[in-house]
Motif scaffolding. Structure first.
Motif, PDB file in Angstrom:
ATOM      1  N   GLY A   6      38.051  42.721  62.348  1.00  0.00           N
ATOM      2  CA  GLY A   6      38.302  43.753  63.346  1.00  0.00           C
ATOM      3  C   GLY A   6      39.634  44.449  63.256  1.00  0.00           C
ATOM      4  N   SER A   7      40.712  43.706  63.082  1.00  0.00           N
ATOM      5  CA  SER A   7      42.032  44.326  63.089  1.00  0.00           C
ATOM      6  C   SER A   7      42.425  44.921  61.736  1.00  0.00           C
ATOM      7  CB  SER A   7      43.087  43.302  63.522  1.00  0.00           C
ATOM      8  OG  SER A   7      43.109  42.203  62.625  1.00  0.00           O
ATOM      9  N   ARG A   8      41.624  44.619  60.700  1.00  0.00           N
ATOM     10  CA  ARG A   8      42.005  45.091  59.358  1.00  0.00           C
ATOM     11  C   ARG A   8      41.899  46.601  59.236  1.00  0.00           C
ATOM     12  NH1 ARG A   8      42.892  43.253  54.181  1.00  0.00           N
ATOM     13  NH2 ARG A   8      42.069  44.504  52.463  1.00  0.00           N
ATOM     14  N   PHE A   9      40.764  47.176  59.625  1.00  0.00           N
ATOM     15  CA  PHE A   9      40.580  48.625  59.554  1.00  0.00           C
ATOM     16  C   PHE A   9      40.358  49.241  60.937  1.00  0.00           C
ATOM     17  CE2 PHE A   9      39.777  47.799  55.047  1.00  0.00           C
ATOM     18  CZ  PHE A   9      40.373  48.898  54.447  1.00  0.00           C
ATOM     19  N   ALA A  10      39.338  48.765  61.654  1.00  0.00           N
ATOM     20  CA  ALA A  10      38.952  49.403  62.910  1.00  0.00           C
ATOM     21  C   ALA A  10      40.084  49.357  63.938  1.00  0.00           C
ATOM     22  CB  ALA A  10      37.700  48.730  63.465  1.00  0.00           C
ATOM     23  N   GLY A  11      40.786  48.230  64.035  1.00  0.00           N
ATOM     24  CA  GLY A  11      41.871  48.108  65.001  1.00  0.00           C
ATOM     25  C   GLY A  11      42.996  49.087  64.743  1.00  0.00           C
ATOM     26  N   LYS A  12      43.307  49.312  63.493  1.00  0.00           N
ATOM     27  CA  LYS A  12      44.369  50.268  63.145  1.00  0.00           C
ATOM     28  C   LYS A  12      43.971  51.688  63.546  1.00  0.00           C
ATOM     29  CE  LYS A  12      46.247  47.620  59.208  1.00  0.00           C
ATOM     30  NZ  LYS A  12      45.415  46.426  59.318  1.00  0.00           N
ATOM     31  N   VAL A  13      42.731  52.057  63.238  1.00  0.00           N
ATOM     32  CA  VAL A  13      42.243  53.404  63.604  1.00  0.00           C
ATOM     33  C   VAL A  13      42.294  53.589  65.113  1.00  0.00           C
ATOM     34  CG1 VAL A  13      40.225  54.923  63.636  1.00  0.00           C
ATOM     35  CG2 VAL A  13      40.780  53.644  61.557  1.00  0.00           C
ATOM     36  N   ALA A  14      41.818  52.588  65.859  1.00  0.00           N
ATOM     37  CA  ALA A  14      41.785  52.687  67.320  1.00  0.00           C
ATOM     38  C   ALA A  14      43.187  52.826  67.900  1.00  0.00           C
ATOM     39  CB  ALA A  14      41.079  51.471  67.906  1.00  0.00           C
ATOM     40  N   SER A  15      44.128  52.007  67.426  1.00  0.00           N
ATOM     41  CA  SER A  15      45.497  52.036  67.956  1.00  0.00           C
ATOM     42  C   SER A  15      46.159  53.383  67.717  1.00  0.00           C
ATOM     43  CB  SER A  15      46.326  50.921  67.320  1.00  0.00           C
ATOM     44  OG  SER A  15      45.788  49.656  67.638  1.00  0.00           O
ATOM     45  N   LEU A  16      45.970  53.933  66.529  1.00  0.00           N
ATOM     46  CA  LEU A  16      46.573  55.225  66.206  1.00  0.00           C
ATOM     47  C   LEU A  16      45.967  56.355  67.033  1.00  0.00           C
ATOM     48  CD1 LEU A  16      46.864  54.855  62.331  1.00  0.00           C
ATOM     49  CD2 LEU A  16      48.767  55.056  63.950  1.00  0.00           C
ATOM     50  N   MET A  17      44.651  56.335  67.222  1.00  0.00           N
ATOM     51  CA  MET A  17      44.021  57.400  67.991  1.00  0.00           C
ATOM     52  C   MET A  17      44.399  57.314  69.465  1.00  0.00           C
ATOM     53  SD  MET A  17      40.288  57.964  66.207  1.00  0.00           S
ATOM     54  CE  MET A  17      39.958  59.427  67.193  1.00  0.00           C
ATOM     55  N   ILE A  18      44.574  56.103  69.971  1.00  0.00           N
ATOM     56  CA  ILE A  18      45.042  55.941  71.349  1.00  0.00           C
ATOM     57  C   ILE A  18      46.447  56.521  71.499  1.00  0.00           C
ATOM     58  CG2 ILE A  18      45.841  54.223  73.013  1.00  0.00           C
ATOM     59  CD1 ILE A  18      43.418  52.502  72.167  1.00  0.00           C
ATOM     60  N   GLU A  19      47.330  56.184  70.566  1.00  0.00           N
ATOM     61  CA  GLU A  19      48.701  56.695  70.639  1.00  0.00           C
ATOM     62  C   GLU A  19      48.722  58.214  70.506  1.00  0.00           C
ATOM     63  OE1 GLU A  19      53.140  55.708  68.908  1.00  0.00           O
ATOM     64  OE2 GLU A  19      51.418  55.363  67.582  1.00  0.00           O
ATOM     65  N   LYS A  20      47.907  58.747  69.606  1.00  0.00           N
ATOM     66  CA  LYS A  20      47.853  60.196  69.417  1.00  0.00           C
ATOM     67  C   LYS A  20      47.407  60.891  70.698  1.00  0.00           C
ATOM     68  CE  LYS A  20      47.665  64.218  67.464  1.00  0.00           C
ATOM     69  NZ  LYS A  20      48.930  64.959  67.264  1.00  0.00           N
ATOM     70  N   HIS A  21      46.410  60.335  71.358  1.00  0.00           N
ATOM     71  CA  HIS A  21      45.889  60.981  72.565  1.00  0.00           C
ATOM     72  C   HIS A  21      46.867  60.888  73.729  1.00  0.00           C
ATOM     73  CE1 HIS A  21      42.992  62.565  75.391  1.00  0.00           C
ATOM     74  NE2 HIS A  21      43.141  61.502  76.158  1.00  0.00           N
ATOM     75  N   ILE A  22      47.509  59.755  73.893  1.00  0.00           N
ATOM     76  CA  ILE A  22      48.376  59.555  75.058  1.00  0.00           C
ATOM     77  C   ILE A  22      49.769  60.140  74.853  1.00  0.00           C
ATOM     78  CG2 ILE A  22      49.525  57.788  76.459  1.00  0.00           C
ATOM     79  CD1 ILE A  22      47.025  56.082  76.188  1.00  0.00           C
ATOM     80  N   LYS A  23      50.338  59.972  73.654  1.00  0.00           N
ATOM     81  CA  LYS A  23      51.719  60.403  73.425  1.00  0.00           C
ATOM     82  C   LYS A  23      51.824  61.673  72.579  1.00  0.00           C
ATOM     83  CE  LYS A  23      54.569  56.960  72.486  1.00  0.00           C
ATOM     84  NZ  LYS A  23      55.115  55.713  71.857  1.00  0.00           N
ATOM     85  N   ASP A  24      50.702  62.042  71.937  1.00  0.00           N
ATOM     86  CA  ASP A  24      50.668  63.205  71.034  1.00  0.00           C
ATOM     87  C   ASP A  24      51.677  63.078  69.895  1.00  0.00           C
ATOM     88  OD1 ASP A  24      49.546  65.571  70.130  1.00  0.00           O
ATOM     89  OD2 ASP A  24      51.035  66.816  71.144  1.00  0.00           O
ATOM     90  N   GLU A  25      52.053  61.876  69.572  1.00  0.00           N
ATOM     91  CA  GLU A  25      52.905  61.613  68.416  1.00  0.00           C
ATOM     92  C   GLU A  25      52.638  60.187  67.947  1.00  0.00           C
ATOM     93  OE1 GLU A  25      56.980  61.896  69.495  1.00  0.00           O
ATOM     94  OE2 GLU A  25      56.892  60.306  70.994  1.00  0.00           O
ATOM     95  N   ILE A  26      53.040  59.911  66.735  1.00  0.00           N
ATOM     96  CA  ILE A  26      52.765  58.604  66.147  1.00  0.00           C
ATOM     97  C   ILE A  26      54.072  57.901  65.823  1.00  0.00           C
ATOM     98  CG2 ILE A  26      51.725  57.395  64.193  1.00  0.00           C
ATOM     99  CD1 ILE A  26      49.687  58.549  66.155  1.00  0.00           C
ATOM    100  N   THR A  27      54.235  56.696  66.384  1.00  0.00           N
ATOM    101  CA  THR A  27      55.385  55.861  66.025  1.00  0.00           C
ATOM    102  C   THR A  27      54.998  54.822  64.978  1.00  0.00           C
ATOM    103  OG1 THR A  27      54.894  54.365  67.876  1.00  0.00           O
ATOM    104  CG2 THR A  27      56.451  56.165  68.282  1.00  0.00           C
ATOM    105  N   ARG A  28      53.713  54.418  64.969  1.00  0.00           N
ATOM    106  CA  ARG A  28      53.256  53.419  63.992  1.00  0.00           C
ATOM    107  C   ARG A  28      52.822  54.112  62.696  1.00  0.00           C
ATOM    108  NH1 ARG A  28      52.003  48.250  65.408  1.00  0.00           N
ATOM    109  NH2 ARG A  28      52.126  48.067  63.141  1.00  0.00           N
ATOM    110  N   THR A  29      53.759  54.791  62.047  1.00  0.00           N
ATOM    111  CA  THR A  29      53.441  55.474  60.794  1.00  0.00           C
ATOM    112  C   THR A  29      53.078  54.492  59.689  1.00  0.00           C
ATOM    113  OG1 THR A  29      55.797  55.555  60.245  1.00  0.00           O
ATOM    114  CG2 THR A  29      54.858  57.497  61.332  1.00  0.00           C
TER     115      THR A  29
END
Length: 647
Positions: A569-592
């Motif tokens: 779960g955390s190998r691929f799908a978790g990374k995608v989910a975390s980034l999309m959540i950050e993008k939607h809420i903060k409109d920027e990415i800190t976990r580059t």
């Protein structure tokens, strides 16, 4: 007497001629629209309206129109001319000419049909000057779609020529008309298409156009299609599609407070503009025949998968509602759960005691196998228990169509007593279906159903039907999309489950995926993946799944990510989910770092390589599939271009 009969005959013939002349010269000029279609001296030309525009939730134009020119034919009016010359202008051969003319004649000798569609502006300019030489043919202008960006093919869909079934089921269409075939274009076809107009053109005795019939007084003006705004955030959609490059799966993001779909990613995808124009048929066939990648298959809506560990959240809620477990009650895990002579493995250490929160945090199989059995055995009958369990799960929209406005979907499967009667006609015990405890066995869900389940959890017990329409120009959206659907679980039971999901990020299976300043509640999933090779059941690399919502209070996004052959779960799908959540809420990415990892590593090797015969090993964390350097640089460039759009 003979003279009288002769006189009567002459008078009768005279009246017949006078009547016919009156009909031809007077009546036809006062005829109804229906009668005008029978008049050979009048050419009928449809005036096609422009389709409505499609905008994203932030007002960005996604779909517009561009001019197109079709060569039309009225078969019974075709006269002799130089066919070879005509075919050369149309860039077709005589075989195609004869075949198309025959098809048009079979449809209707007197009604116009599309002979050659989608002429370029250059071809139109050359042909227009010579059309008088080719009787029975004329050029008709209409509009084609112009997709403003190369994203959202599975969301927006496309338009294509109607078939005989379309014409038979809806009298609006005639041969050669275009209609929405997939996506939003299909779901909202009746709103986007508008209403066709009609022009009547007077012809002289040489079959030449001489102008509008009755100065155009009987013409019908077209009505342009209505514009619509959809719920998709184009930036989030593009970002999700970029992260899913070189992977296969589906991503659905929903706004819990409204049920609006923020992103709907199906990977692999394609540029929607390749299904526009004269090459549409060729490109569609290429996509359709790609049986490996299957880009026309919308995995986010149609992909049926076992949900895996995210379904443990459902079993926790049902267990609380049925009173068979409390949040603080503990279950001891012995690295798995033994039932009869079988053993369900778990990655917890031997002797670990889990309550509900830590059970979710660590995704303990033993804990949820215990809860599941208690639910089914509550009243002493697993047959009764499975129906209770099933009804609770279905109240979240699982195991049934969500009654949304999306063009395709799958029902999914939540088994009940009737389902198991086929396998166990007399009786069965809770251990027979123990795989349901961990979201495998007979359960099947789609990514959108899981995203909706998470939205209901985020809302503490209700959801809005997920939908793609936000607003319609001059109209309202259906009431069913603004009405709450309540689950069968009481509100107070959601808090311990949500806290367990919060601990997944803080201390559990997704602790490496935390995003600064955002309280995310999530659940990892690793789903076993089997196939049949030469009639033998073989295990392939596990699927990666992740569900989440954020923030914990007043959530703005709920998401489900399913990636085929993604290991865990955390190998691929978790990374995608975390980034999309950050993008939607903060409109920027800190976990580059997560961004770079997803661009660098893909799964195409998993889909292409022959099966090795070795079972999947979750502890083998050395397995990597880096993309080649050129692909990596291409994706990095695309990511930079995407980020530059913001500024």
């Amino acid at each position: 007497m003979r003279k009288f009969l002769l006189f009567l005959s002459v008078i009768s013939v005279g009246f017949i001629f006078i009547g016919r002349l009156f009909y031809l010269q007077v009546y036809t000029y006062t005829a109804s629209k229906h009668d005008l279609f029978l008049d050979n001296a009048i050419r009928k030309v449809y005036d096609y309206p422009k389709r409505g525009f499609v905008y994203d939730r932030n007002g960005e134009l996604l779909v517009a129109n561009q001019p197109s020119y079709d060569v039309m034919v009225i078969p019974r009016e075709v006269d002799s001319f130089n066919i070879e010359e005509f075919c050369k202008l149309l860039k077709i051969d005589t075989v195609q000419y004869n075949k198309t003319l025959k098809q048009a004649t079979n449809y209707s000798p007197r009604l116009p049909s599309v002979f050659v569609s989608h002429l370029s502006k250059e071809d139109y300019a050359v042909l227009q000057e010579k059309m008088r030489k080719y009787e029975g043919f004329y050029i008709q202008k209409r509009s084609l779609r112009h997709y403003q960006r190369s994203i959202g093919a599975n969301v927006l869909g496309d338009i294509g020529e109607v078939n005989s079934r379309d014409i038979k089921s809806d009298s609006y269409y005639t041969m050669g008309d275009l209609k929405g075939k997939q996506g939003v274009e299909a779901s909202y076809e009746n709103i986007l298409r508008g209403v066709k107009g009609l022009k009547f053109i007077q012809k002289d005795r040489f079959n030449r156009d001489i102008g509008p019939y009755k100065e155009g007084k009987l013409d019908i003006l077209p009505e342009q299609g209505k514009d619509i705004t959809i719920t998709i955030d184009a930036k989030l959609q593009e970002y999700g599609e970029l992260l899913m490059q070189n992977k296969r799966g589906g991503v659905i993001a929903i706004e819990p407070s409204s049920g609006e779909i923020l992103a709907m990613v199906a990977a692999p995808s394609y540029d929607p503009n390749i299904l526009v124009g004269r090459n549409r048929s060729k490109n569609f066939s290429k996509l359709f025949n790609d049986s490996k990648a299957n880009p026309l298959f919308n995995r986010s809506l149609q992909g049926l998968y076992e949900p895996g560990s995210p379904f443990k959240l459902m079993n926790a809620l049902i267990g609380l509602q049925e009173g068979v477990i409390t949040p603080h009650e503990t279950v001891t895990c012995y690295a798995g759960y033994r039932y009869g002579n079988r053993f369900m493995k778990c990655h917890c250490y031997i002797g670990r005691r889990n309550n509900m929160i830590s059970g979710i945090q660590e995704s303990c199989n033993a804990y949820f196998a215990t809860v599941y059995r208690k639910i089914l055995d509550k009243n002493g009958s697993a047959s009764d228990g499975i129906d209770v369990w099933s009804k609770h799960a279905k109240s979240f929209g699982l195991g049934n169509y969500l009654n949304n406005d999306l063009f395709v979907g799958q029902k999914g499967r939540i088994p009940d007593r009737d389902y198991y009667k086929k396998v166990y006609p007399k009786t069965f015990y809770s251990t027979y279906t123990i795989s349901n405890a961990i979201g495998q066995g007979e359960i099947a869900t789609t990514p959108i159903q899981l995203a909706n389940m998470i939205a209901a959890i985020a809302n503490r017990g209700y959801y809005y039907t997920p939908h793609i329409i936000k607003s319609i120009d001059g109209d309202t959206i259906p009431k069913k999309f603004t009405t709450r659907n309540y689950t069968s679980i009481d509100k107070q039971h959601f808090e311990p489950v949500i806290e367990g999901m919060h601990q997944v990020y803080k201390n559990g299976t997704a602790k490496w995926l935390q995003v600064k300043d955002i309280d995310i509640c999530g659940k990892t999933g690793t789903v076993e993946n089997f196939t049949r090779i030469d009639g033998e059941r073989k295990q392939l690399t596990d699927h990666s799944i992740f569900v989440a919502f954020a923030p914990k209070e007043n959530p703005k996004i709920a998401i489900a990510v399913f990636i085929e052959n993604g290991y865990w779960g955390s190998r691929f799908a978790g990374k995608v989910a975390s980034l999309m959540i950050e993008k939607h809420i903060k409109d920027e990415i800190t976990r580059t770092d997560l961004e770079d990892w997803l661009l660098r590593y893909g799964l195409e090797n998993e889909y292409e390589k022959p099966y090795s015969g070795k079972p999947f090993n979750i502890n083998d964390k050395t397995i990597v599939h880096p993309v080649d350097d050129l692909e990596y640089e291409r994706l990095k460039k695309r990511l930079q271009q995407f980020k530059n759009q913001k500024s």
